[in-house]
Design an enzyme around this catalytic site. Structure first.
Site, PDB file in Angstrom:
ATOM      1  N   GLU A  76      47.852  -4.758 -85.056  1.00  0.00           N
ATOM      2  CA  GLU A  76      47.769  -4.583 -83.772  1.00  0.00           C
ATOM      3  C   GLU A  76      46.272  -5.522 -83.973  1.00  0.00           C
ATOM      4  O   GLU A  76      45.937  -6.200 -83.249  1.00  0.00           O
ATOM      5  CB  GLU A  76      47.782  -4.396 -82.659  1.00  0.00           C
ATOM      6  CG  GLU A  76      48.489  -4.588 -81.728  1.00  0.00           C
ATOM      7  CD  GLU A  76      48.633  -3.959 -80.595  1.00  0.00           C
ATOM      8  OE1 GLU A  76      48.901  -2.529 -80.642  1.00  0.00           O
ATOM      9  OE2 GLU A  76      49.006  -4.491 -79.469  1.00  0.00           O
ATOM     10  N   ASP A  77      45.309  -4.904 -84.377  1.00  0.00           N
ATOM     11  CA  ASP A  77      43.800  -5.400 -83.851  1.00  0.00           C
ATOM     12  C   ASP A  77      42.987  -5.299 -84.625  1.00  0.00           C
ATOM     13  O   ASP A  77      41.659  -5.981 -84.599  1.00  0.00           O
ATOM     14  CB  ASP A  77      43.230  -4.088 -83.038  1.00  0.00           C
ATOM     15  CG  ASP A  77      43.981  -3.677 -81.440  1.00  0.00           C
ATOM     16  OD1 ASP A  77      44.967  -3.798 -81.517  1.00  0.00           O
ATOM     17  OD2 ASP A  77      43.547  -2.769 -81.336  1.00  0.00           O
TER      18      ASP A  77
END
Ligand code: MN
Length: 724
Positions: A76-77
């Protein structure tokens, strides 16, 4: 900050054979991709995945889960892809990380109870593996521990979400420790004053309660001195949120919460729990009706313990829990308890049975479950059966049956949305109305004022609500049409018999007329004429002298006979009518002896179906259209049916079969024969028979031939080619 070595040490303490290289690789990868990122606290981002993995070791989870804890934010990051994770750490870790990424896309907006419940269910339903939820809970726990670094607004939102969504999930999975910490931290940010007040007062109370526990322990020890029982008496753990909730729900001040002393007695064996219960009831007077046996009947989250309330330690009531160490562990670590033992290959049958006892209770399954993934799937199925959760454009969650389509969703929102639905977008992409919705889909219905209900929606509407609405409409629509049609038929008949039609428009005179025929409701009468259930001649008959009527009827009948294409004999009787046209449905082609059902069609006439015909449920939408029919026992009408025979391809076989048919009185019409490479022949016969009994005799006669592999009646009008 935790170090990777701390994690490894913790894992080895409960899982000596763990693959520590894998753990180390997970750590190094996470450190590499998160490099340069910082938390709002100013700490290196890496501290977060490390702490999350640390919490997962406290739950004593397996290596893939720990590694996924390290990697949970990478997809996600950072630039990391799922494929990369899969390549480096395998499918199991990759799917856990993917599950985490999926959950974080769910946004929780309102504090409405039902919405919260739906989100909780959806989160669990959305993931394929409950370990994802455990990672999510660990993630949330660490984020809550470091929440003070965020802006006030965000703090409140996250704390509320934690209290509404994640703490109850922890509770449901039996993770008492995590639940309590999540609740306390939520309160700290949602109501800091109450939190501080209770926290300040509670430490004094804890000392007081521990002192009671020591006194009570001494009394019990004294009583069991001669029994071989080991026992520990403790004050019950107090959570700040627990006290707060009591104060609010009972509307009492802090001190009154502790009017009751709460202690926990821990034993080694289950049998000791019951012995200790006797001891407690002997020392103090039990309050009637307050004893509960959650050992015999565990709570749904598998909590087990004996509960009782006794009167009188220094004037205080004492609430007592009696449980084994093992039960206490379960109450703290819930469904994760089972992983602890998983690695031991030398487990005995008894140990296994003991381990699975709890699982069996949870799953209410008869058989033992040996695979943890199978276990997880079952937990999920057990908690959340045949439903899916989807989002409205406003972000609300709606619960639908599994297999639901956009039309179900539309009617779930509102009948008007359903009625006007012309299209649908799922996750921004246009789909057809029979598209099958999935968990977590964002669904948007496109409407048009021009649209109205469609009969074909019934083909894919799944939810009772949508189906009921569509059927309701179809019925009222057909009713309207029949009334109109009935009026037209009456006018037409009046014309032919040269009766004055104005009576049809004169309310009172018309009402009198239908009354004479034995009807009361005008619309109902017109509807019945329209459906063909009542003959318009009944009305004409009442308006003419019987002599005149007979004369005109004779004339009419004569005219009718001259009409070309006279109806073929069907052998069907329609109750109460002899002037109605009957069609035998070609889809199922019933013959006398078959159970039948008939419907009035759009044109004047009745269509007769076999009762099991696949078209019947659709036609039966409107019971008004159903009409009583029976086979006429006096009519002897030959009907053509198809019989399919499969035989070994040998000389003379066909002739044998034909003579079997004719010997039973069957009249053979068209015949198709196909031979195949596997030395069998497939024959399709059209045979004229009088009834089902005769057909059954023919089929059984054909079956007696030793070369026949298969013989069956074919309903409907499929072409013989379809059997090749
Ligand atoms: Mn995270």
């Amino acid at each position: 900050m935790l170090r990777c070595e701390d994690i490894i040490e913790a894992v080895l303490s409960y899982n000596p054979g763990a693959d520590i290289t894998m753990i180390r690789r997970g750590y190094i990868f996470s450190a590499k991709v998160h490099k340069g990122q910082n938390r709002r606290s100013g700490e290196a981002y890496l501290s977060h995945p490390l702490e999350v993995a640390g919490i997962l070791t406290q739950l004593q989870l397996d290596v893939p889960t720990i590694v996924a804890g390290f990697l949970h934010d990478t997809v996600e990051d950072t630039h990391t892809t799922r494929e990369e994770v899969q390549e480096l750490f395998g499918e199991e870790v990759a799917s856990l990380v993917e599950g985490m990424t999926k959950i974080s896309s769910i946004e929780y907006t309102t504090a409405e109870d039902r919405q919260a419940e739906n989100i909780r269910k959806m989160i669990i339903a959305m993931v394929n593996d409950i370990r994802v939820i455990l990672i999510k809970l660990a993630d949330r726990l660490h984020n809550m521990r470091t929440l003070e670094h965020l802006f006030k607004e965000k703090q409140t939102r996250i704390a509320q979400e934690t209290l509404d969504i994640y703490a109850p999930i922890a509770h449901r999975l039996g993770l008492g420790v995590i639940q309590r910490e999540l609740e306390d931290l939520s309160l700290k940010f949602l109501n800091p004053e109450a939190y501080e007040e209770i926290a300040a007062k509670i430490s004094g109370k804890k000392l007081e309660l521990s002192a009671y526990a020591v006194e009570i322990s001494a009394l019990i020890q004294e009583k069991i001195r001669d029994l071989n029982i080991q026992v520990a008496v403790k004050a019950r753990p107090i959570s700040i949120y627990g006290v707060y909730k009591k104060m609010v729900s009972l509307q009492i001040p802090f001190e009154r919460v502790f009017d009751v002393i709460r202690i926990r007695i821990l034993a080694q064996r289950v049998i000791d729990c019951y012995t200790l219960l006797g001891v407690v009831h002997n020392l103090w007077k039990p309050v009637p009706g307050k004893f509960q046996d959650f050992i015999g009947v565990p709570r749904t989250n598998q909590y087990q313990s004996l509960h009782t309330l006794v009167m009188g330690h220094k004037g205080h009531p004492v609430r007592v829990q009696i449980l084994t160490d093992e039960m206490q562990r379960r109450s703290e670590r819930g469904i994760t308890v089972q992983w602890k033992y998983k690695q031991s290959p030398t487990e005995s049958q008894e140990q296994k049975a003991e381990r699975f006892f709890w699982l069996k209770r949870l799953l209410q399954l008869q058989k033992e479950l040996l695979d943890s993934r199978e276990f997880l799937t079952s937990v999920k199925k057990d908690l959340f059966p045949d439903v899916i959760y989807v989002f409205t454009p406003k972000g609300e969650v709606r619960e639908l049956l599994k297999g639901s389509t956009p039309i179900d969703f539309a009617f779930n929102i509102h009948t008007e949305i359903g009625r006007r639905a012309v299209g649908c977008r799922v996750n921004g992409r246009e789909v057809s109305m029979d598209f099958t919705l999935n968990n977590g889909d964002a669904v948007e219905i496109i409407t048009s004022d021009e649209q109205t209900f469609q009969r074909e929606w019934l083909r894919f509407a799944k939810t009772p609500k949508a189906r009921a609405r569509i059927k309701e409409w179809l019925r009222s629509k057909e009713r309207e049409r029949s009334i109109e049609f009935g009026r037209a038929m009456l006018q037409d008949t009046f014309d032919r018999y040269q009766v004055d039609k104005t009576i049809l428009n004169n309310g009172d005179a018309f009402q009198d007329l239908i009354h004479k025929i034995g009807h009361h409701d005008r619309e109902k009468f017109l509807e019945n004429v329209g459906y063909g259930k009542v003959s318009p001649l009944l009305a004409v008959e009442k308006l003419l002298s019987s002599k005149e009527f007979k004369r005109l009827k004779k004339k009419e009948d004569k005219l009718r006979k001259k009409e070309p294409g006279e109806a073929p004999a069907t052998g069907i009787r329609v109750t109460g009518r002899d002037d109605i046209f009957i069609h035998m449905a070609s889809c199922c082609n019933p013959i006398p002896g078959d159970r039948i059902i008939a419907f009035i069609g759009d044109k004047r006439g009745v269509t007769v179906h076999e009762i099991g015909c696949p078209l019947v449920p659709d036609l039966d939408v409107n019971p008004e259209r159903r009409i009583e029919v029976v086979w006429d026992p006096d009519a002897k009408v030959a009907r053509s049916v198809k019989v399919h025979v499969q035989v070994l391809d040998q000389p003379g076989v066909l002739a044998d079969i034909c003579s079997a048919i004719t010997a039973q009185g069957g009249n053979i019409g068209k015949t198709h024969v196909f031979t195949t490479e596997d030395k069998t022949a497939r024959c399709d016969f059209e045979i004229e028979v009088y009834d089902r009994k005769q057909l059954d005799e023919i089929i059984s006669a054909i079956g007696k031939n030793k070369t026949v592999l298969k013989v069956e009646r074919i309903k409907g009008i499929e072409s013989p080619k379809s059997h090749v």
